[in-house]
Scaffold this motif. Structure first.
Motif, PDB file in Angstrom:
ATOM      1  N   MET A   1       0.742  -1.172   0.128  1.00 42.92           N
ATOM      2  CA  MET A   1       0.078   0.092  -0.129  1.00 42.92           C
ATOM      3  C   MET A   1       1.091   1.268  -0.053  1.00 42.92           C
ATOM      4  SD  MET A   1      -3.213  -0.377   2.646  1.00 42.92           S
ATOM      5  CE  MET A   1      -2.533  -0.054   3.857  1.00 42.92           C
ATOM      6  N   SER A   2       0.612   2.056  -0.870  1.00 48.17           N
ATOM      7  CA  SER A   2       1.457   3.142  -0.888  1.00 48.17           C
ATOM      8  C   SER A   2       0.617   4.522  -1.631  1.00 48.17           C
ATOM      9  CB  SER A   2       2.709   3.248  -1.612  1.00 48.17           C
ATOM     10  OG  SER A   2       2.638   2.722  -2.845  1.00 48.17           O
ATOM     11  N   ALA A   3       1.068   5.648  -1.403  1.00 51.95           N
ATOM     12  CA  ALA A   3       0.580   6.805  -1.854  1.00 51.95           C
ATOM     13  C   ALA A   3       1.463   7.225  -3.055  1.00 51.95           C
ATOM     14  CB  ALA A   3       0.505   7.964  -1.141  1.00 51.95           C
ATOM     15  N   PRO A  16      -1.902  19.765 -14.932  1.00 47.33           N
ATOM     16  CA  PRO A  16      -2.325  19.143 -13.641  1.00 47.33           C
ATOM     17  C   PRO A  16      -3.318  18.085 -14.234  1.00 47.33           C
ATOM     18  CG  PRO A  16      -2.318  21.399 -13.359  1.00 47.33           C
ATOM     19  CD  PRO A  16      -1.942  21.372 -14.671  1.00 47.33           C
ATOM     20  N   TRP A  17      -4.220  18.301 -14.888  1.00 49.10           N
ATOM     21  CA  TRP A  17      -5.033  17.372 -15.506  1.00 49.10           C
ATOM     22  C   TRP A  17      -4.296  16.074 -16.071  1.00 49.10           C
ATOM     23  CZ3 TRP A  17     -10.739  16.808 -16.210  1.00 49.10           C
ATOM     24  CH2 TRP A  17     -10.953  16.156 -17.163  1.00 49.10           C
ATOM     25  N   GLU A  18      -3.456  16.542 -17.116  1.00 47.95           N
ATOM     26  CA  GLU A  18      -2.625  15.385 -17.657  1.00 47.95           C
ATOM     27  C   GLU A  18      -2.008  14.560 -16.725  1.00 47.95           C
ATOM     28  OE1 GLU A  18      -0.497  17.868 -20.284  1.00 47.95           O
ATOM     29  OE2 GLU A  18      -2.035  18.108 -21.710  1.00 47.95           O
ATOM     30  N   ARG A  19      -1.456  15.149 -15.807  1.00 44.32           N
ATOM     31  CA  ARG A  19      -0.555  14.298 -14.838  1.00 44.32           C
ATOM     32  C   ARG A  19      -1.419  13.409 -14.169  1.00 44.32           C
ATOM     33  NH1 ARG A  19       4.487  17.214 -13.817  1.00 44.32           N
ATOM     34  NH2 ARG A  19       5.335  17.647 -15.844  1.00 44.32           N
ATOM     35  N   ILE A  20      -2.642  13.808 -13.512  1.00 43.49           N
ATOM     36  CA  ILE A  20      -3.532  12.926 -13.079  1.00 43.49           C
ATOM     37  C   ILE A  20      -3.935  11.990 -13.778  1.00 43.49           C
ATOM     38  CG2 ILE A  20      -5.700  13.047 -11.435  1.00 43.49           C
ATOM     39  CD1 ILE A  20      -5.104  15.820 -10.508  1.00 43.49           C
ATOM     40  N   VAL A  21      -4.481  12.220 -14.924  1.00 42.60           N
ATOM     41  CA  VAL A  21      -4.951  11.108 -15.562  1.00 42.60           C
ATOM     42  C   VAL A  21      -4.209  10.214 -16.190  1.00 42.60           C
ATOM     43  CG1 VAL A  21      -6.155  10.802 -18.154  1.00 42.60           C
ATOM     44  CG2 VAL A  21      -6.826  12.821 -16.462  1.00 42.60           C
ATOM     45  N   GLU A  22      -2.661  10.421 -16.288  1.00 37.45           N
ATOM     46  CA  GLU A  22      -1.578   9.638 -16.700  1.00 37.45           C
ATOM     47  C   GLU A  22      -1.363   8.726 -15.476  1.00 37.45           C
ATOM     48  OE1 GLU A  22       2.661  11.074 -16.180  1.00 37.45           O
ATOM     49  OE2 GLU A  22       2.089  11.442 -18.249  1.00 37.45           O
ATOM     50  N   GLN A  23      -1.741   9.223 -14.178  1.00 39.40           N
ATOM     51  CA  GLN A  23      -1.318   8.279 -13.156  1.00 39.40           C
ATOM     52  C   GLN A  23      -2.425   7.111 -12.991  1.00 39.40           C
ATOM     53  OE1 GLN A  23       1.670   7.780 -11.395  1.00 39.40           O
ATOM     54  NE2 GLN A  23       2.237   9.227 -12.828  1.00 39.40           N
ATOM     55  N   PRO A  25      -4.312   4.756 -14.493  1.00 40.98           N
ATOM     56  CA  PRO A  25      -4.003   3.490 -14.525  1.00 40.98           C
ATOM     57  C   PRO A  25      -3.112   2.682 -13.791  1.00 40.98           C
ATOM     58  CG  PRO A  25      -3.768   4.896 -16.886  1.00 40.98           C
ATOM     59  CD  PRO A  25      -4.017   5.756 -15.600  1.00 40.98           C
ATOM     60  N   ARG A  26      -2.188   3.470 -13.053  1.00 45.78           N
ATOM     61  CA  ARG A  26      -0.897   3.058 -12.341  1.00 45.78           C
ATOM     62  C   ARG A  26      -1.705   2.659 -10.945  1.00 45.78           C
ATOM     63  NH1 ARG A  26       2.095   7.193 -15.283  1.00 45.78           N
ATOM     64  NH2 ARG A  26       3.249   5.948 -16.808  1.00 45.78           N
ATOM     65  N   LEU A  27      -3.042   2.830 -10.491  1.00 47.35           N
ATOM     66  CA  LEU A  27      -3.409   2.573  -9.276  1.00 47.35           C
ATOM     67  C   LEU A  27      -3.528   1.126  -8.919  1.00 47.35           C
ATOM     68  CD1 LEU A  27      -5.984   5.349  -8.764  1.00 47.35           C
ATOM     69  CD2 LEU A  27      -3.853   5.264  -7.769  1.00 47.35           C
ATOM     70  N   ASN A  28      -2.688   0.704  -8.465  1.00 48.65           N
ATOM     71  CA  ASN A  28      -2.722  -0.921  -8.197  1.00 48.65           C
ATOM     72  C   ASN A  28      -3.389  -1.212  -6.932  1.00 48.65           C
ATOM     73  OD1 ASN A  28      -1.098  -1.682 -10.472  1.00 48.65           O
ATOM     74  ND2 ASN A  28       0.753  -0.917  -9.423  1.00 48.65           N
ATOM     75  N   ILE A  82      -5.549  16.385  -2.272  1.00 49.85           N
ATOM     76  CA  ILE A  82      -6.621  15.694  -2.959  1.00 49.85           C
ATOM     77  C   ILE A  82      -6.129  14.304  -2.999  1.00 49.85           C
ATOM     78  CG2 ILE A  82      -7.588  15.294  -5.177  1.00 49.85           C
ATOM     79  CD1 ILE A  82      -6.756  18.202  -6.090  1.00 49.85           C
ATOM     80  N   LEU A  83      -7.087  13.472  -2.648  1.00 51.86           N
ATOM     81  CA  LEU A  83      -6.933  12.132  -2.449  1.00 51.86           C
ATOM     82  C   LEU A  83      -7.652  11.532  -3.581  1.00 51.86           C
ATOM     83  CD1 LEU A  83      -7.221  11.312   1.259  1.00 51.86           C
ATOM     84  CD2 LEU A  83      -5.267  11.332  -0.191  1.00 51.86           C
ATOM     85  N   ILE A  84      -7.184  10.541  -4.320  1.00 56.95           N
ATOM     86  CA  ILE A  84      -8.264   9.817  -5.356  1.00 56.95           C
ATOM     87  C   ILE A  84      -7.932   8.468  -5.200  1.00 56.95           C
ATOM     88  CG2 ILE A  84      -8.587   9.405  -7.867  1.00 56.95           C
ATOM     89  CD1 ILE A  84      -7.339  12.195  -8.266  1.00 56.95           C
ATOM     90  N   TRP A  85      -8.578   7.491  -5.054  1.00 56.87           N
ATOM     91  CA  TRP A  85      -8.637   5.926  -4.842  1.00 56.87           C
ATOM     92  C   TRP A  85      -9.802   5.291  -5.362  1.00 56.87           C
ATOM     93  CZ3 TRP A  85     -10.784   9.603  -1.453  1.00 56.87           C
ATOM     94  CH2 TRP A  85     -11.814   9.095  -0.758  1.00 56.87           C
ATOM     95  N   ASN A  86      -9.519   4.031  -5.582  1.00 57.92           N
ATOM     96  CA  ASN A  86     -10.512   3.170  -6.142  1.00 57.92           C
ATOM     97  C   ASN A  86     -11.328   2.591  -4.911  1.00 57.92           C
ATOM     98  OD1 ASN A  86     -12.137   1.121  -6.917  1.00 57.92           O
ATOM     99  ND2 ASN A  86     -10.612   0.122  -8.333  1.00 57.92           N
ATOM    100  N   PRO A  87     -12.778   2.834  -5.124  1.00 58.80           N
ATOM    101  CA  PRO A  87     -13.540   2.737  -3.871  1.00 58.80           C
ATOM    102  C   PRO A  87     -13.836   1.047  -3.638  1.00 58.80           C
ATOM    103  CG  PRO A  87     -14.950   3.279  -5.512  1.00 58.80           C
ATOM    104  CD  PRO A  87     -13.466   3.460  -6.133  1.00 58.80           C
TER     105      PRO A  87
END
Length: 102
Positions: A1-3, A16-23, A25-28, A82-87
């Motif tokens: 688990m990591s941020a 900022p939008w591009e950097r967030i969207v780029e990341q 798919p990397r949410l494991n 801002i936190l973004i995660w898969n519920p």
């Protein structure tokens, strides 16, 4: 688990939008995005909702002392955390909820 930490506080649109969207798919399993931003990226919320992701955007000036104690020092220009995660990912969901509720 990591941020996955993103400091977007000095970037201008659309970076900022591009950097967030780029990341995204990397949410494991167990991962979440922790973003420092100089403004609230309201257009991003609709995309995150369509993707089924959860998010929380808090103004740094309004963070509790407990939240501040659990976070690295925000960059000088950052005004939002801002936190973004898969519920559906229980570990990241639990971690993000704990951070939000501090």
């Amino acid at each position: 688990m990591s941020a996955i930490l993103l400091d977007l506080s000095e970037l201008e649109p659309p970076q900022p939008w591009e950097r967030i969207v780029e990341q995204l798919p990397r949410l494991n399993q167990g991962d979440w995005l922790q973003v420092w931003h100089h403004r609230e990226p309201r257009p991003l919320w609709a995309l995150l909702n369509r993707l089924g992701l959860s998010y929380c955007c808090l103004e740094i000036a309004r963070l509790s002392s407990a939240q501040q104690d659990h976070l690295p020092c925000p960059p000088p220009l950052a005004q939002y955390w801002i936190l973004i995660w898969n519920p559906h990912d229980q570990p990241s969901s639990q971690t993000c909820q704990k951070l939000i509720e501090l």
